[in-house]
Design a protein around this motif. Structure first.
Motif, short mmCIF file in Angstrom:
data_model
loop_
_atom_site.label_atom_id
_atom_site.label_comp_id
_atom_site.label_asym_id
_atom_site.label_seq_id
_atom_site.Cartn_x
_atom_site.Cartn_y
_atom_site.Cartn_z
N TYR A 119 0.83 -1.22 0.00
CA TYR A 119 0.00 0.00 0.00
C TYR A 119 0.85 1.26 0.00
CZ TYR A 119 -3.39 3.46 1.60
OH TYR A 119 -4.17 4.58 1.71
N TRP A 138 -0.41 -0.47 -6.14
CA TRP A 138 -1.52 -1.36 -6.43
C TRP A 138 -1.08 -2.45 -7.41
CZ3 TRP A 138 -3.95 1.01 -2.80
CH2 TRP A 138 -4.09 2.40 -2.77
N VAL A 177 -5.75 -6.44 -8.92
CA VAL A 177 -6.39 -5.26 -9.51
C VAL A 177 -7.34 -5.72 -10.61
CG1 VAL A 177 -6.03 -3.09 -10.73
CG2 VAL A 177 -4.39 -3.82 -8.97
N VAL A 199 -9.97 3.11 -4.75
CA VAL A 199 -9.02 4.22 -4.80
C VAL A 199 -9.75 5.55 -4.66
CG1 VAL A 199 -7.33 5.41 -6.24
CG2 VAL A 199 -7.39 2.91 -6.19
N GLY A 215 -6.57 4.51 -0.13
CA GLY A 215 -7.33 3.28 -0.32
C GLY A 215 -8.41 3.15 0.73
N LEU A 267 -7.47 3.36 -12.27
CA LEU A 267 -7.49 2.81 -10.92
C LEU A 267 -8.69 3.24 -10.07
CD1 LEU A 267 -3.69 2.93 -10.02
CD2 LEU A 267 -5.09 0.90 -10.40
N VAL A 277 -9.24 -3.01 -6.17
CA VAL A 277 -7.80 -3.15 -5.91
C VAL A 277 -7.58 -4.12 -4.75
CG1 VAL A 277 -5.72 -1.92 -5.20
CG2 VAL A 277 -7.30 -0.86 -6.81
N SER A 278 -6.58 -4.99 -4.90
CA SER A 278 -6.27 -6.00 -3.88
C SER A 278 -7.49 -6.88 -3.58
CB SER A 278 -5.75 -5.35 -2.60
OG SER A 278 -4.54 -4.67 -2.82
#
Length: 474
Positions: free
Chosen positions: A27, A43, A47, A86, A119, A212, A217-218
């Motif tokens: 992160y 990131w 993703v 994001v 995030g 993004l 993400v993640s």
């Protein structure tokens, strides 16, 4: 928020410590400042981008998890999709006329604020009867609407600036199906597909940074059964091995993550893990870099200058928490990070009274690296043998891969404590080979990574003009 049954929630609570490490891996990295080069490309894991962008970038728009489960009658499946959304942050400075203007840097007394992508953790939760997953299964769309926030910054009672945070709309889909496996066991193959379903169409050559805010993400999953259990994808029972091998996992990998080694919970992660992963009990907190050593990161973070710490605190609240943690760590906690003994076992085979440690080949009379030989392709290979190097793809050392096709001289045959055999070699034509030989420094290959060649290498003697005398110690 979905209220999970107590048994599932307790299992999820135990697994979330690992899930949080997956969620926040990379992160923000040391030195925890937005200006650091390593924090400008972020990131990296899990993703999921809008489908229209997959042709332009390397990311995917979906994840597919398949695993085997043994549900009980009237069982229920809990699903927790977790990801970061994001949130783009911009900074404005107060002007003398009472307005605000965008800036790249705003210095406050305790921190330095810069534009940054934060995030925000999001969760999509489902609790479904397993019986509903048969046939076409269950399709659950979700939408996170766009939002904006404005935060006024004051110092000494007057406005110093403001922070603008904006989140874009994110659309997604969860597809869940289950099918019965043939045979006497009541096992089922569970399939869970996570998709970014955004209809946003990027322009040609759109930068990744623009995509993004519309990505998951993640992204990763927690799966739990109220009464039944999941089967391991890496170490299944023998009767289920062929069915496990037919499971198709795309851009994610399921592992058992239940408490006390149980099978009630699965973590499907974009980072490959082993069953029942654990965070070291000595770990002092989240440092966002699970490939590093906590002790090193804590010491280096505490050694940052005051100005660097102000920048880190202004980069992100999570980065600021790392700075505060490193600054407030007592010596006894830091000492605990230096090392830990996880277990002890008796080692036999050494020579008591010789003064040599058990791992030294000289303590084992059955081992003679300079005389031992190993059979490769029907030929005995030992010290002095010439071989052709052909390292396999399983090796992670790129320098060894560059030696593919080169010839080498075997210097010794070595046995490690696990029973594996290694060949110590020097590469022919290497101008530093004599120096490496004199220092006892070699390259190491396993027997299946070499091909024996006919003939022996010429011996190296002290009288040889190419021989190098051993280096004297201090």
């Amino acid at each position: 928020m979905t209220a999970f049954p107590a048994g599932i929630e307790s299992g999820f609570a135990a697994a979330r410590q690992i899930a949080d490490a997956v969620l926040l891996e990379g992160y923000v990295l040391y030195p925890y400042r937005a200006s650091a080069a390593k924090n400008r490309l972020r990131w990296q894991f899990g993703v999921l981008v809008p489908p229209e962008y997959t042709a332009q970038g390397a990311e995917h728009s979906h994840q597919r998890t398949e695993c085997l489960m043994e549900p009980r009658r009237n069982d229920r499946l809990a699903v927790e999709l977790r990801f970061l959304r994001v949130q783009r942050r911009t900074i404005e400075r107060a002007t003398a006329t009472g307005g605000f203007e965008p800036v790249d840097r705003l210095e406050l007394a305790d921190r330095v604020l810069v534009p940054w992508d934060e995030g925000v953790e999001e969760r999509i939760e489902l609790l479904l009867p397993v019986d509903e997953l048969a046939g076409d299964g269950v399709l659950r769309p979700f939408r996170l609407p766009a939002a904006a926030e404005l935060q006024l910054l004051r110092e000494d009672g007057t406005a110093a600036g403001r922070v603008l945070r904006r989140r874009e709309q994110v659309d997604g889909l969860l597809r869940l199906t289950a099918e019965e496996l043939p045979g006497p066991y009541r096992a089922q193959r569970l399939t869970v597909v996570v998709e970014n379903a955004s209809g946003w169409a990027p322009a040609r050559d759109t930068l990744r940074e623009e995509v993004l805010p519309r990505a998951l993400v993640s992204a990763h999953l927690l799966l739990g059964l109220e009464h039944g259990a999941f089967l391991s994808a890496t170490d299944p029972p023998e009767w289920a091995r062929s069915a496990v091998e037919q499971c198709r996992n795309e851009h994610t990998w399921p592992v058992l993550a239940g408490p006390d080694g149980g099978g009630r919970v699965v973590l499907s992660s974009p980072i490959i893990l082993e069953d029942h992963p654990q965070v070291a009990p000595e770990s002092l907190g989240t440092l966002y870099d699970a490939t590093e050593i906590d002790e090193i990161l804590a010491l280096r973070t505490a050694a940052l200058t005051d100005e660097e710490k102000r920048e880190a605190r202004g980069t992100d609240e999570r980065a600021g928490a790392v700075i505060d943690l490193a600054d407030s760590m007592p010596p006894e906690v830091l000492e605990r990070l230096h090392g830990a003994v996880r277990g002890l076992r008796e080692v036999t085979g050494g020579s008591p009274g010789t003064g040599q440690p058990w791992w030294d080949p000289g303590s084992d009379p059955d081992v003679a690296p300079e005389r031992d030989r190993v059979v490769v392709d029907g030929m005995a290979v030992g010290a002095g043998s010439r071989v052709l190097l052909r390292p396999g793809r399983r090796r992670t050392d790129a320098q060894d891969l560059f030696l593919r096709g080169r010839t080498a001289i075997v210097e010794a045959v070595l046995h490690d404590v696990d029973g594996s055999v290694h060949l110590a070699v020097t590469v022919e034509g290497d101008p530093g080979a004599d120096l490496w030989r004199a220092q006892g420094r070699f390259r190491y290959f396993q027997p299946d990574e070499v091909t024996p060649l006919a003939g022996l290498a010429p011996p190296v003697s002290a009288e040889s003009p190419d021989a190098v005398a051993p280096l004297e110690g201090p």
